[in-house]
Design an enzyme around this catalytic site. Structure first.
Site: not given
Ligand code: UD1
Length: 418
Positions: A92, A124, A305, A397
């Protein structure tokens, strides 16, 4: 194929130094692209995702090599601005290269990242932030074509505090003219670590750890030496393992404040927790009580997490604990595996209800995702008999040496590679 065999029933005891944080090091490695120089990353964990990141950096034309636990990255030469689909799908975090490549090259070609094991994970907000900075992004069949000859500083308001979108916005803003203000930014410690790295390279980034981050772009950056923070989720995993087994462990080189919601839950469960500036000790009698509902939320709330490993610690003992998973849709995939070991868990939608049982028993289980896999090991350490945990690639991972770490703490654990 590798499996881990765990003989349960031994309390964990002793001291351990915790590995560097995966979620810090991956964006920092992408950020080395901005320096155009050599960066030394200390305490870099040797993880599958770090290897994938090294592959991406090499593909882009950089030199990357290990010196002990330090990873060195020389990004003076970058010959490409695309990432092949095969590499993008491996993890990811590959999406964080989007902001970094745009800032460095003014264009980027890549595809949607992998890592859908927790349910849909849209990007997005990442794309919206980059578009606000002036990037033109075309999406076709999962491919992303991005151009940004000039990016301009702006005000980016994230509709939710996404960690990845905050990181992408910071990196792209470093390559934009003028000042960018990111509001409703994620406040995770890993964002602070990224800011610290960028500042050490000469960037003007401030506010990380709060909801408003300011970036003044187009500074001339240089290389640096940076030590990655301790992995708070790996630390939480070992604390939960010690709590569930009636152990007494001391974790070194951690930041206790990063673990406050996890330690609050474990102390409510009956563990004694003491800490000083950079170490944390947990003593448990092994007879844990249920705790108030655990609701996952962005930092400084309870980390999604750590949901699975805390659940695994509370499977035995007394009472009923309710978990509410607010961050991801499919984050209870470890539950059917834990049930194989005798756990009493009911799930509906976001909610899981854990009724503590007297005993867990060994079973053959499979890691379904990274943290869910670690939870199986935490449960197996408490179970009677020898549990076999398969599908280890998920666990690898994020855990650099979980078998060696737990062995050091006195667990009955070994890995078999066939
Ligand atoms: C990061 C962490 C992951 C952790 C997560 C939440 C890394 C590499 N991974 O993942 O281990 O579980 O934060 O603490 O740092 N969302 C949207 N649109 C977007 C982006 C996110 O709707 O463009 C939503 C996601 O579906 C989710 C929420 O926002 O429900 C939080 O996601 P996000 O904070 O972006 O997680 P990651 O950065 O993917």
């Amino acid at each position: 194929m590798s499996i881990i065999l765990v003989e349960g029933g031994r309390p964990l005891k002793g001291e351990l130094t915790v590995q560097g944080a995966k979620n810090s090091v991956l964006p920092i490695l992408a950020a080395t692209l901005l320096s155009g120089d050599t960066c030394r990353i200390r305490r870099c964990p040797r993880l599958r995702d770090v290897e994938t990141t090294m592959e991406i950096l090499r593909y882009l034309g950089c030199r990357v090599w290990w010196e002990g636990e330090d990873l060195l990255v020389d990004t003076a030469t970058v010959t490409r601005w695309d990432i092949p689909d095969g590499l993008m799908r491996k993890m990811r975090s590959s999406v964080i290269f989007l902001g970094a490549i745009l800032a460095r090259c003014g264009q980027a070609e890549l595809s949607y990242p992998g890592g859908c094991e927790l349910g849909p994970r849209p990007i997005d907000l990442h794309l919206q932030a980059l578009r606000q900075l002036g990037a033109e992004i075309q999406e076709e069949g999962g491919a992303l074509q991005c151009r940004a000859e000039t990016m301009r500083g702006t005000h980016i308001l994230l509709s939710l505090p996404s960690v990845g979108a905050t990181e992408n916005a910071i990196l792209a803003a470093c390559g934009a003219d003028g000042v960018t203000v990111i509001s409703n930014a994620a406040r995770e410690p890993e964002i602070c670590d990224l800011q610290d790295f960028l500042v050490a390279c000469g960037a003007a980034v401030q506010g990380a750890g709060s909801s408003t981050i300011t970036v003044e772009g187009r500074r001339r950056l240089h290389g640096c030496t940076h030590a990655v923070i301790a992995d708070r989720i790996v630390a939480a995993t070992y604390l939960c393992a010690a709590a569930g087994t009636g152990g007494d462990i001391c974790l070194k080189d951690v930041e206790p404040a990063h673990l406050s919601t996890v330690t609050a839950a474990l102390s409510q469960a009956g563990c004694r927790i003491t800490w000083d500036e950079n170490s944390l000790r947990l003593q448990s009698s092994g007879a844990l009580r249920s705790v108030s509902p655990v609701r996952t939320s962005p930092y400084p709330g309870f980390p999604t997490d750590a949901q699975a490993v805390l659940m695994a610690a509370l499977l035995r003992g007394s009472g009923t604990t309710v978990f509410v998973e607010n961050m991801f849709e499919s984050r209870y995939r470890h539950v059917p595996e834990l049930r194989r070991m005798g756990a009493d868990i009911r799930c509906e939608g976001k909610v899981a209800v854990v009724c503590a049982v007297e005993k867990l028993h060994a079973a053959q289980v499979h890691a379904t995702d990274l943290r869910g896999g670690a939870a199986l090991i935490v449960a197996a350490l408490q179970a009677q008999g020898i549990t076999q945990v398969g599908q280890l690639h998920h666990i690898q991972r994020g855990y650099a040496h979980i078998t060696a770490d737990l062995l050091q703490l006195g667990a009955g654990i070994r890995q078999e590679d066939t």
